[in-house]
Design a protein around this motif. Structure first.
Motif, short mmCIF file in Angstrom:
data_model
loop_
_atom_site.label_atom_id
_atom_site.label_comp_id
_atom_site.label_asym_id
_atom_site.label_seq_id
_atom_site.Cartn_x
_atom_site.Cartn_y
_atom_site.Cartn_z
N SER A 221 0.83 -1.21 0.00
CA SER A 221 0.00 0.00 0.00
C SER A 221 0.86 1.25 0.00
O SER A 221 0.56 2.22 -0.72
N THR B 118 2.18 1.71 -3.41
CA THR B 118 1.15 2.20 -4.32
C THR B 118 0.90 3.69 -4.13
O THR B 118 0.77 4.45 -5.11
N LEU C 34 3.96 4.58 -6.84
CA LEU C 34 3.21 4.41 -8.08
C LEU C 34 2.28 5.59 -8.35
O LEU C 34 2.15 6.03 -9.51
N ARG C 35 1.63 6.12 -7.33
CA ARG C 35 0.72 7.25 -7.54
C ARG C 35 1.46 8.48 -8.07
O ARG C 35 1.03 9.09 -9.06
N LEU D 147 -1.06 -0.63 -11.33
CA LEU D 147 -1.90 -0.14 -10.25
C LEU D 147 -3.07 -1.09 -9.98
O LEU D 147 -3.34 -1.48 -8.83
N LEU E 79 -1.80 -4.37 -8.41
CA LEU E 79 -1.41 -4.24 -7.00
C LEU E 79 -2.62 -4.12 -6.09
O LEU E 79 -2.67 -4.72 -5.01
#
Length: 675
Positions: free
Chosen positions: A475, A478, A482-483, A517, A520
Motif C-alpha cells: 500500500s 502504491t 506508483l501514484r 496499479l 497491485l
C-alpha cells in the motif's frame, strides 16, 4: 498541498502512538477472555483430599451461562456413578464460578472421582468442555494421584474430540465467520469510498454517475449476507452445544442461547440493526426509482471533459508542467470539492455502521463483557473500523471502481489522479489506527513470546501479522511511489503532440503503470481476505488460556496455607504476627484482626500496617486498607463487596512499617467457604 497532507499524517501517527501508550499506562490491556476455559477448581484437578467436599466448584476465565452443566461421578468397580445432588448453578457472587452440590458427602466412599463439565461462554456463545479428576483418601486405580496439579489438564483442547479439533462443525464455523467478516469489511469500505471519498471527488463522482449503477444491489448483498451469516453462526453454536451434550438439535437450547447469554442479547441487537439497514436501503431504492420515473427523459448527458485550444485535456493543465504543483484553478477546484456537502443520509449510515461494529467489538476476543474494559472495546472497535476502511476499500477499489473507469486514458487520467489524491489521507489514517489497535489487541491475547509458536492461536496471529505487514508495504508503494509516477506521466503526456513517437511511448508507459496499479490493488484485496481468514481461525481457536501462577502442591502441603475463620501465626524477622479473619464467611462484612508482638512478647503499637486482599485462583479485584498506629490490635474491616466475596483461597498481603526499622512484608492465605 502535499506538505500539508504529510504534516497531517505525521501528526495523526504521533497522536495515535501517544494515545496507545497513555491508554496502556492508565488501562493495562486485559487478558482476552473469549470462550470459557477452566482456570481452577476445588478440589484441584489431580489432587488427593481427605474427605469428599460438600460442593464442587469450578472457576472459569470468563462468565458462563445457565446452559452450562457439571456432573460429578464416583468410580466404583470401573463404573461411573453420578453423585451430584442437583444441577450445577452459577455462583451468586461471581458469574465465572459453577457450583455443584454432592449427595451426602460424609457417606461418599474413598476412591477416584471424575467431574465432567460443559460450559457455554456468556460473552461469545462458544461451547467448551473437559474432565477434572480428584481422589478421596486414595486412588481406586491404585495410584496416589496425578503428580501435576492444577487446571492445565481440565480442558479438552487438542485431543480426540477436543475443542480445537477441526471437525466438520469447526470448519463450517470458520467459513461462516470468514464470510461474515468479509461482508462486514467490504460494506464498511464501500460506504467510506462511496459516501465520503467519491462523493466529494467531483470528476469521479460525475463520471461514475453514468458508468456505475447505484450501489443499492451491492449494499443489499452485503447486508443480506451479514444477516444470513449471523443466523447460521447462531445455529452452528447451538450445534456445537448439542454435540457437547451428545444430543440432537434442540430448539429450546437455541432459544436459551439467545435469551440467557450476553452474546444472545448482542446478537438480537445486531439482527435489529441489520434489519434497519435493509429497510433503510429498500426505502432509498423506492425513493430513487420514483425520482427516476419523474425525471424520465430529462436525464442530462455526461459532462464532457473540457479541452484547451490546443486540443489537450484541461484536466492535465491543472498542474504546472515543470514543477508539478497545483495551479490556481486546481486549488479552487479542490476547495470547491472539499466544501461539497455529503450525500443525503450519510451520517445515518455512518452511525448505523458504528453501532454494528460495536456489537462485534463487544463479543470479540479482547472484550470482557462481565466487566467491560473500555480500552479493549474501543481498540477492538477502532481495529474493525480501520480494517473495513483499508481492506474493504481496497476490494471495492480494485474490483468495482477502477474497472468502471473508461478505457480511454485521456478520459480516465484526471479522475484517477483526483481519486488517488482523496484516498491517500483516508488510507493512511486507517493504516495507523489498525497497526496501533492491532498491537494492543495482540498484547491482550498473547502473554509470552513462546505462545506465538507453541499455540495455534499464536501461530495464526503470526501469519496474520506477516500478511498485514506485506499489505502495508504494498500500500505504501502504491500511494507513495506508483501514484506520483502516474501523476508525472499524466502531466508529461499532453506536452508532446499526439502524432509524435514520444507521445506513443509515454502513453504506453502510462498504460503499463495503470495495469500495475490495478494488479497491485487486486493483490492487496486478496491478501486482505487472507487476513480475515486468519481472524476467523483465531476466533475458533480463542486466545491461549492464562492460568493463575499458583503452586498447588506447595499450597496444599503448607500447614498455614489456609484456614476457615481460625487464627494463624508466623514469625517474620523479629516480629511475631497473629492474624484472624472474623467471621470468615461469605456475603458478610469481614474484619482482619492482626496482633504484632516483639521477640519478648510485648505488643507493638507504633506500626503502620497496609493490607491488600485478592483471591488466589483468579483476580477478583484488589482491596486496600491502611491501619495507623496507636492500638495493640490492628483491625481492618472490609465490606462484603470489597473482599472475601467468593468461596476459595484468599491472600492477605501485609506491609508493616515502624519508625527506625525496615519495612516488613509477608503474606497470609485464608480459605473461605460458603456459610
Amino acid at each position: 498541498m502535499q506538505q500539508r497532507r504529510l504534516l497531517i499524517f505525521v501528526s495523526a501517527l504521533i497522536l495515535s502512538i501517544l494515545m496507545f501508550f497513555c491508554t496502556s499506562a492508565l488501562y493495562p490491556p486485559p487478558v482476552a477472555s473469549a470462550h470459557a476455559f477452566v482456570i481452577g477448581s476445588n478440589p484441584v484437578d489431580g489432587a488427593t483430599i481427605n474427605a469428599a467436599p460438600n460442593v464442587v466448584r469450578i472457576y472459569f476465565n470468563a462468565p458462563v451461562s445457565t446452559l452450562s452443566t457439571v456432573h460429578v461421578y464416583a468410580i466404583e468397580n470401573g463404573q461411573l456413578v453420578d453423585v451430584s445432588a442437583a444441577p450445577a448453578s452459577i455462583s451468586p457472587t461471581d458469574a465465572r464460578e459453577l457450583d455443584t452440590p454432592l449427595k451426602s458427602p460424609g457417606s461418599l466412599p474413598q476412591g477416584s472421582y471424575e467431574i465432567k463439565w460443559m460450559a457455554v461462554a456468556s460473552n461469545d456463545g462458544h461451547t467448551t468442555y473437559g474432565v477434572i479428576g480428584f481422589d478421596v483418601g486414595y486412588s481406586s486405580m491404585g495410584l496416589p494421584g496425578t503428580t501435576t496439579l492444577g487446571p492445565t489438564t481440565s480442558n479438552n483442547l487438542d485431543g480426540a474430540g477436543g475443542i480445537r479439533t477441526l471437525n466438520f462443525l469447526g470448519v463450517l464455523s470458520i467459513i461462516w465467520d470468514w464470510l461474515i467478516l468479509g461482508a462486514l469489511t467490504l460494506w464498511v469500505g464501500m460506504l467510506v469510498i462511496e459516501k465520503i471519498i467519491v462523493a466529494r471527488t467531483e470528476r469521479v463522482s460525475d463520471l461514475l454517475r453514468f458508468t456505475l449503477r447505484p450501489g443499492h444491489s451491492l449494499h443489499w448483498l452485503c447486508l443480506s449476507a451479514l444477516l444470513c451469516g449471523e443466523v447460521v453462526a447462531l445455529v452452528l453454536r447451538n450445534s456445537r452445544l448439542s454435540q457437547a451434550l451428545d444430543s440432537g438439535f434442540n430448539l429450546s437450547n437455541l432459544l436459551r442461547l439467545v435469551s440467557d447469554t450476553t452474546y444472545g442479547h448482542i446478537w438480537l441487537a445486531r439482527i435489529v440493526l441489520l434489519l434497519i439497514g435493509l429497510g433503510f436501503l429498500y426505502w432509498l431504492k423506492q425513493t430513487a426509482d420514483s425520482k427516476d420515473e419523474d425525471e424520465a427523459g430529462n436525464v442530462p448527458a455526461p459532462r464532457p471533459l473540457q479541452r484547451s485550444s490546443s486540443g489537450r485535456q484541461s484536466g492535465t493543465q491543472e498542474f504546472h508542467p515543470t514543477t508539478g504543483s497545483l495551479t490556481r484553478e486546481r486549488v479552487e477546484m479542490e476547495e470547491k470539492a472539499a466544501s461539497r456537502p455529503l450525500p443525503p443520509y450519510t451520517f445515518l449510515w455512518l452511525i448505523l455502521t458504528g453501532l454494528l461494529l460495536l456489537t462485534y467489538a463487544l463479543t470479540g476476543n479482547a472484550s470482557q463483557v462481565f466487566r467491560p474494559h473500555i480500552s479493549a472495546i474501543i481498540f477492538d472497535w477502532l481495529y474493525l473500523t480501520a480494517q473495513g476502511i483499508w481492506f474493504g476499500g481496497l476490494a471495492y477499489l480494485g474490483y468495482m471502481l477502477l474497472p468502471r473507469l473508461p478505457g480511454d486514458l485521456d478520459r480516465q487520467s484526471a479522475p484517477l489522479i483526483e481519486l488517488l489524491q482523496r484516498i491517500l489521507p483516508v488510507f493512511l489514517a486507517a493504516m495507523c489506527i489498525l497497526l496501533i489497535s492491532g498491537f494492543f489487541l495482540a498484547e491482550a491475547s498473547i502473554t509470552s513470546i513462546d505462545r506465538l509458536l507453541n499455540d495455534p492461536y499464536g501461530r495464526t496471529l503470526l501469519v496474520q501479522s506477516a500478511v498485514t505487514v506485506l499489505i502495508l508495504l504494498l500500500s505504501l508503494y502504491t500511494l507513495f511511489v506508483l501514484r506520483p509516477r502516474i501523476t508525472r506521466q499524466v502531466l508529461l503526456l499532453p506536452v508532446v503532440e499526439p502524432e509524435l513517437p514520444a507521445r506513443r511511448m509515454r502513453q504506453s508507459a502510462l498504460e503499463q503503470s495503470w495495469r500495475t496499479l490495478k494488479g497491485l490493488v487486486n493483490t492487496q484485496a486478496i491478501m486482505g481476505a487472507g487476513v480475515l481468514l486468519c481472524a476467523a481461525f483465531m476466533t475458533f481457536y480463542a486466545p491461549p488460556i492464562v492460568f493463575p501462577n499458583i503452586n498447588y502442591a506447595a499450597s496444599s502441603s503448607s500447614p498455614s496455607a489456609s484456614s476457615t475463620g481460625s487464627t494463624q501465626s508466623k514469625q517474620v524477622g523479629d516480629l511475631h504476627l497473629t492474624l484472624n479473619v472474623l467471621p470468615g464467611k461469605l456475603n458478610r462484612e469481614n474484619s482482619v484482626v492482626l496482633l504484632i508482638t516483639d521477640s519478648n512478647g510485648n505488643p507493638i503499637t507504633d506500626a503502620k500496617v497496609s493490607l491488600s486482599t485478592n483471591m488466589v485462583i483468579m483476580n477478583m479485584g484488589t482491596a486496600h486498607k491502611t491501619i495507623e498506629s496507636g492500638n495493640p490490635l490492628y483491625v481492618a474491616t472490609f465490606d462484603k463487596r470489597q473482599a472475601f466475596s467468593m468461596a476459595g483461597q484468599w491472600s492477605i498481603d501485609l506491609t508493616i512499617q515502624r519508625p527506625g526499622h525496615d519495612s516488613v512484608q509477608t503474606r497470609f492465605l485464608v480459605m473461605l467457604q460458603s456459610a
